[in-house]
Design a protein around this motif. Structure first.
Motif, mmCIF file in Angstrom:
data_model
loop_
_atom_site.group_PDB
_atom_site.id
_atom_site.type_symbol
_atom_site.label_atom_id
_atom_site.label_comp_id
_atom_site.label_asym_id
_atom_site.label_seq_id
_atom_site.Cartn_x
_atom_site.Cartn_y
_atom_site.Cartn_z
ATOM 1 N N ASN A 37 0.755 -1.194 -0.068
ATOM 2 C CA ASN A 37 0.075 0.042 0.130
ATOM 3 C C ASN A 37 0.811 1.103 -0.059
ATOM 4 O O ASN A 37 0.511 2.103 -0.761
ATOM 5 C CB ASN A 37 -0.782 -0.152 1.144
ATOM 6 C CG ASN A 37 -1.850 1.326 1.504
ATOM 7 O OD1 ASN A 37 -2.413 1.570 0.591
ATOM 8 N ND2 ASN A 37 -1.568 2.155 2.304
ATOM 9 N N ARG A 41 -0.031 4.042 -2.683
ATOM 10 C CA ARG A 41 -0.417 5.358 -2.229
ATOM 11 C C ARG A 41 0.600 6.213 -2.591
ATOM 12 O O ARG A 41 0.151 7.659 -3.013
ATOM 13 C CB ARG A 41 -0.513 5.384 -0.598
ATOM 14 C CG ARG A 41 -0.974 6.322 -0.045
ATOM 15 C CD ARG A 41 -1.577 6.251 1.259
ATOM 16 N NE ARG A 41 -0.302 6.140 2.218
ATOM 17 C CZ ARG A 41 0.192 5.440 2.965
ATOM 18 N NH1 ARG A 41 -0.267 4.229 2.647
ATOM 19 N NH2 ARG A 41 1.092 5.699 3.958
ATOM 20 N N PRO A 211 -6.615 -0.208 2.442
ATOM 21 C CA PRO A 211 -5.801 -0.559 1.158
ATOM 22 C C PRO A 211 -6.434 -1.817 0.458
ATOM 23 O O PRO A 211 -7.123 -2.715 1.247
ATOM 24 C CB PRO A 211 -4.316 -1.101 1.752
ATOM 25 C CG PRO A 211 -4.119 -0.619 3.002
ATOM 26 C CD PRO A 211 -5.507 -0.759 3.730
ATOM 27 N N ILE A 212 -6.343 -1.681 -1.006
ATOM 28 C CA ILE A 212 -5.432 -0.932 -1.604
ATOM 29 C C ILE A 212 -6.279 0.177 -2.448
ATOM 30 O O ILE A 212 -5.698 0.908 -3.111
ATOM 31 C CB ILE A 212 -4.608 -1.710 -2.595
ATOM 32 C CG1 ILE A 212 -5.652 -2.433 -3.562
ATOM 33 C CG2 ILE A 212 -3.628 -2.565 -2.026
ATOM 34 C CD1 ILE A 212 -4.781 -3.102 -4.781
ATOM 35 N N TYR A 214 -8.645 2.967 -1.596
ATOM 36 C CA TYR A 214 -9.525 4.067 -0.680
ATOM 37 C C TYR A 214 -10.720 4.529 -1.251
ATOM 38 O O TYR A 214 -10.935 4.618 -2.610
ATOM 39 C CB TYR A 214 -8.654 5.193 -0.441
ATOM 40 C CG TYR A 214 -7.244 4.733 0.211
ATOM 41 C CD1 TYR A 214 -7.499 4.349 1.679
ATOM 42 C CD2 TYR A 214 -6.088 4.807 -0.368
ATOM 43 C CE1 TYR A 214 -6.185 3.804 2.429
ATOM 44 C CE2 TYR A 214 -4.737 4.360 0.371
ATOM 45 C CZ TYR A 214 -4.952 4.215 1.913
ATOM 46 O OH TYR A 214 -3.903 3.660 2.553
#
Length: 379
Positions: A37, A41, A211-212, A214
Motif C-alpha cells: 500500500n 499510495r 488498502p489498496i 481508498y
C-alpha cells in the motif's frame, strides 16, 4: 557521525509512520499489505501532485509507469510468440504457441477485462481461448471503453465455450455483456464497481481507508472515467448528487441501489444511509454518465438482468466495493439468475492480482485457486 545516526533514526521513524496502518485483525498478511500500500499510495499521491501542478492528468504518472512496466514484461519466448495486431480498430497483442504440431481446435475460454479504474493503466482485454490481449487507450472516456471492448472481442465469443470475466473496473465492463452480445456462457466478477450513486454504503463506510483502494480514490476514478473535474470529489463522497431535492429520475435510480433492501442483514450492521436534503442540481448535468446503465450496471432493468448468464461473484470483506458485488448478486437472484457468491473474510480489494511474485498473498493464491476451480467445473 552522530548527526548521521540521528538522521537515520528520524528517517526510519518517518518511514515507519508512513508505512504503518491500523488494519483489521482479520485481514490477510497485514504487514505485507502495508508495504504494498505504501508503494501504491506514494505513486498515486505523486501523480495527484503532478496533476495539481498542471503537468499531467490525475493518473498520468501511474499510466506512464504502467505502460513502461508492460512493455518491459511482454515479449516472445521459446514457447510463446507475441505479435501486434488490430481488431475492430483496437490495438491487440496476439499470443500464439510456438511449439510444433499445435492443432487448431475449439477450446473452453475466458474473455477477461483487467482492473485499473478504467484509466490508471493501459486497458486490456485478454481472451484466454485465442490468447488475445486487447490494449485500449488510457486517455479514453466513457463510453469509449465499453464500446471498444465489445467491438474488439465480439468475434470470438461462442456460447458453448466462452465466459466473460473481469475484476474491479473490468468487472464493470463485463457486468452487462449479455445486453450487447448473447454469446457468453457465464459471467464472473471479482470486486466489481457497479454504481456511483452511493459512496456511503456500509462497505464504503467500513473500508474507507483500507488498502489498496481508498474511498476517495474510487470517486477520482469515476470522475476521470466520466470526464468530470476532480474538484467534484467532495460532492460525490457526500452523496450530493443523490440528495432528496434532485428529482424523480435520481429517486428512481436510487431505489435500484437501495442497500437497505439489497444487502444481507449481516452486512448492514449498524450503518445508516447517507441522504443529504439538498444537493448540487448541476452535478448530474456535468456527469450524465452517473445514470447511464452502461456505466452503472446496478441500474439495469429487470429484462436486462434476466438475460445475464449464470454468474460467479467474488467479494472481499475489506473492500469498499464489497457491497456493489453483494447487491448485484441479490438483483440477479431476484430475477432467477443462478449466482455463486464467493466471499472472503480476510481479503482486500484486488487480491486476485496478488497471487504471484514478490507481493503474492496467501489469500490471493487461495482466491485464484477457487476462481479457476469454479471455471473448470462450470465452463
Amino acid at each position: 557521525m552522530r548527526s548521521i545516526l540521528i538522521g537515520t533514526v528520524l528517517l526510519s521513524i518517518a518511514t515507519a509512520y508512513y508505512i504503518y496502518l491500523a488494519l483489521p485483525s482479520t485481514i490477510s498478511e497485514p504487514w505485507k499489505l502495508m508495504y504494498v500500500n505504501a508503494l501504491i499510495r506514494g505513486m498515486m499521491k505523486l501523480s495527484f501532485v503532478a496533476h495539481h501542478l498542471g503537468l499531467t492528468s490525475p493518473f498520468g504518472l501511474v499510466q506512464y509507469y504502467s505502460a513502461w512496466a508492460d512493455v518491459k514484461r511482454i515479449e516472445s519466448s521459446t514457447t510463446v510468440r507475441v505479435t501486434e495486431a488490430c481488431f475492430g480498430g483496437v490495438e491487440a497483442r496476439v499470443f500464439e504457441s510456438a511449439a510444433a504440431g499445435q492443432e487448431h481446435s475449439l477450446k473452453r475460454g475466458l474473455v477477461y477485462f483487467h482492473g485499473g479504474g478504467w484509466t490508471m493503466e493501459p486497458y486490456y482485454l485478454q481472451c484466454m481461448t485465442m490468447a488475445e490481449e486487447y490494449r485500449l487507450a488510457p486517455d479514453a472516456r466513457f463510453p469509449d471503453q465499453y464500446n471498444d471492448v465489445f467491438q474488439a472481442s465480439k468475434c470470438i465469443l461462442t456460447a458453448e465455450v466462452v465466459a466473460v470475466s473481469g475484476d474491479s473496473a473490468g468487472a464493470n465492463l463485463a457486468a452487462l455483456w449479455r445486453n450487447r452480445c448473447e454469446k457468453s456462457k457465464h459471467q464472473i466478477s471479482s470486486g466489481p464497481v457497479l454504481q456511483a450513486l452511493d459512496f456511503n454504503t456500509p462497505s464504503y463506510q467500513q473500508n474507507a481507508h483500507i488498502p489498496i483502494l481508498y474511498r476517495s480514490f474510487v470517486a477520482r476514478f469515476w470522475l476521470e472515467y466520466l470526464n468530470g473535474e476532480q474538484k467534484l470529489v467532495p460532492a460525490l463522497l457526500a452523496n450530493n448528487h443523490t440528495a432528496l431535492d434532485q428529482g424523480q429520475e435520481i429517486t428512481a435510480a436510487k431505489a435500484k441501489t437501495d442497500w437497505t433492501k439489497l444487502l444481507p442483514v449481516a452486512f448492514q450492521k449498524n450503518y445508516k444511509p447517507v441522504v443529504p436534503l439538498h444537493g448540487d442540481p448541476k452535478l448530474l448535468e456535468k456527469l450524465p454518465g452517473l445514470l447511464d446503465v452502461r456505466a452503472a450496471p446496478l441500474l439495469a432493468d429487470m429484462k436486462v438482468l434476466k438475460a445475464v448468464p449464470p454468474a460467479y461473484i467474488m467479494t472481499c470483506e475489506h473492500d469498499v466495493l464489497r457491497d456493489d458485488g453483494l447487491m448485484y448478486a441479490t438483483q440477479l437472484e431476484e430475477v432467477g439468475v443462478d449466482v455463486t457468491v464467493d466471499h472472503y473474510e480476510d481479503c482486500f480489494h484486488g487480491c486476485l492480482s496478488f497471487a504471484f511474485g514478490p507481493f503474492g498473498f496467501s489469500v490471493g493464491r487461495r482466491s485464484l485457486g477457487n476462481y479457476i476451480r469454479w471455471l473448470k467445473e462450470n465452463l
